[in-house]
Design a protein around this motif. Structure first.
Motif, PDB file in Angstrom:
ATOM      1  N   LYS A  62       4.696  -8.161  -8.543  1.00  0.00           N
ATOM      2  CA  LYS A  62       3.773  -7.299  -8.635  1.00  0.00           C
ATOM      3  C   LYS A  62       3.799  -6.384  -7.234  1.00  0.00           C
ATOM      4  CE  LYS A  62      -1.104  -6.625  -8.918  1.00  0.00           C
ATOM      5  NZ  LYS A  62      -2.563  -7.234  -8.955  1.00  0.00           N
ATOM      6  N   ASP A  63       4.161  -7.047  -6.133  1.00  0.00           N
ATOM      7  CA  ASP A  63       4.352  -6.422  -4.889  1.00  0.00           C
ATOM      8  C   ASP A  63       5.641  -5.608  -4.890  1.00  0.00           C
ATOM      9  OD1 ASP A  63       2.159  -7.731  -3.819  1.00  0.00           O
ATOM     10  OD2 ASP A  63       3.221  -9.267  -2.713  1.00  0.00           O
ATOM     11  N   LEU A  64       6.526  -6.112  -5.428  1.00  0.00           N
ATOM     12  CA  LEU A  64       7.927  -5.283  -5.443  1.00  0.00           C
ATOM     13  C   LEU A  64       7.997  -4.317  -6.272  1.00  0.00           C
ATOM     14  CD1 LEU A  64      10.521  -8.331  -5.599  1.00  0.00           C
ATOM     15  CD2 LEU A  64      10.223  -6.685  -3.860  1.00  0.00           C
ATOM     16  N   LYS A  65       7.058  -4.198  -7.554  1.00  0.00           N
ATOM     17  CA  LYS A  65       6.875  -2.978  -8.406  1.00  0.00           C
ATOM     18  C   LYS A  65       6.115  -2.084  -7.526  1.00  0.00           C
ATOM     19  CE  LYS A  65       7.010  -5.255 -13.034  1.00  0.00           C
ATOM     20  NZ  LYS A  65       6.533  -5.538 -14.341  1.00  0.00           N
ATOM     21  N   ALA A  66       5.160  -2.541  -7.121  1.00  0.00           N
ATOM     22  CA  ALA A  66       4.175  -1.559  -6.172  1.00  0.00           C
ATOM     23  C   ALA A  66       5.185  -0.877  -4.823  1.00  0.00           C
ATOM     24  CB  ALA A  66       3.186  -2.283  -5.251  1.00  0.00           C
ATOM     25  N   GLN A  67       6.095  -1.462  -4.420  1.00  0.00           N
ATOM     26  CA  GLN A  67       6.783  -0.890  -3.389  1.00  0.00           C
ATOM     27  C   GLN A  67       7.972   0.085  -4.031  1.00  0.00           C
ATOM     28  OE1 GLN A  67       8.954  -4.053  -1.255  1.00  0.00           O
ATOM     29  NE2 GLN A  67       7.076  -4.791  -0.173  1.00  0.00           N
ATOM     30  N   ASN A  68       8.272  -0.481  -5.288  1.00  0.00           N
ATOM     31  CA  ASN A  68       9.208   0.333  -5.979  1.00  0.00           C
ATOM     32  C   ASN A  68       8.787   1.720  -6.442  1.00  0.00           C
ATOM     33  OD1 ASN A  68      11.611   1.084  -7.152  1.00  0.00           O
ATOM     34  ND2 ASN A  68      11.073   0.017  -9.456  1.00  0.00           N
TER      35      ASN A  68
END
Length: 109
Positions: A97-103
């Motif tokens: 979820k964090d990686l998707k937000a950063q992406n």
């Protein structure tokens, strides 16, 4: 346990040999001596069968107990592994979820 079994077997063998020698050197008729030897052999055979039966029962009981203990341990391990796997999945989902937000932030820039 092996040492106790060997000691017990030695005592039984010594008792049997002593009984046979005592009968052989006793002043009695040959037929009476042979009958005593046969009777003593039968008695020793019954004692040995009883000892073997007791040993078999103790081994069966121990095996059964250890089998149940092993089953309980395996069940506990599987349960622990399941909880740990769930924790890992939860942590990975949070990271994803964090990686998707950063992406998304990077794609907007």
């Amino acid at each position: 346990m092996t040492n106790n079994g060997s000691t017990g077997l030695g005592i039984l063998a010594g008792a049997a040999i002593g009984a046979v020698l005592g009968i052989l050197f006793a002043p009695d008729k040959g037929s009476a001596t042979r009958q005593r030897i046969a009777d003593e052999a039968e008695l020793q055979k019954q004692r040995l069968a009883s000892s073997a039966s007791d040993l078999r029962d103790r081994v069966a009981s121990t095996v059964s107990t250890e089998r149940h203990n092993l089953e309980d341990r395996v069940e506990s391990l599987v349960t622990d592994a399941s909880y740990k796997a769930e924790d890992v999945i939860t942590t990975l989902e949070a990271k994803l979820k964090d990686l998707k937000a950063q992406n998304k932030k990077l794609q907007k820039s």
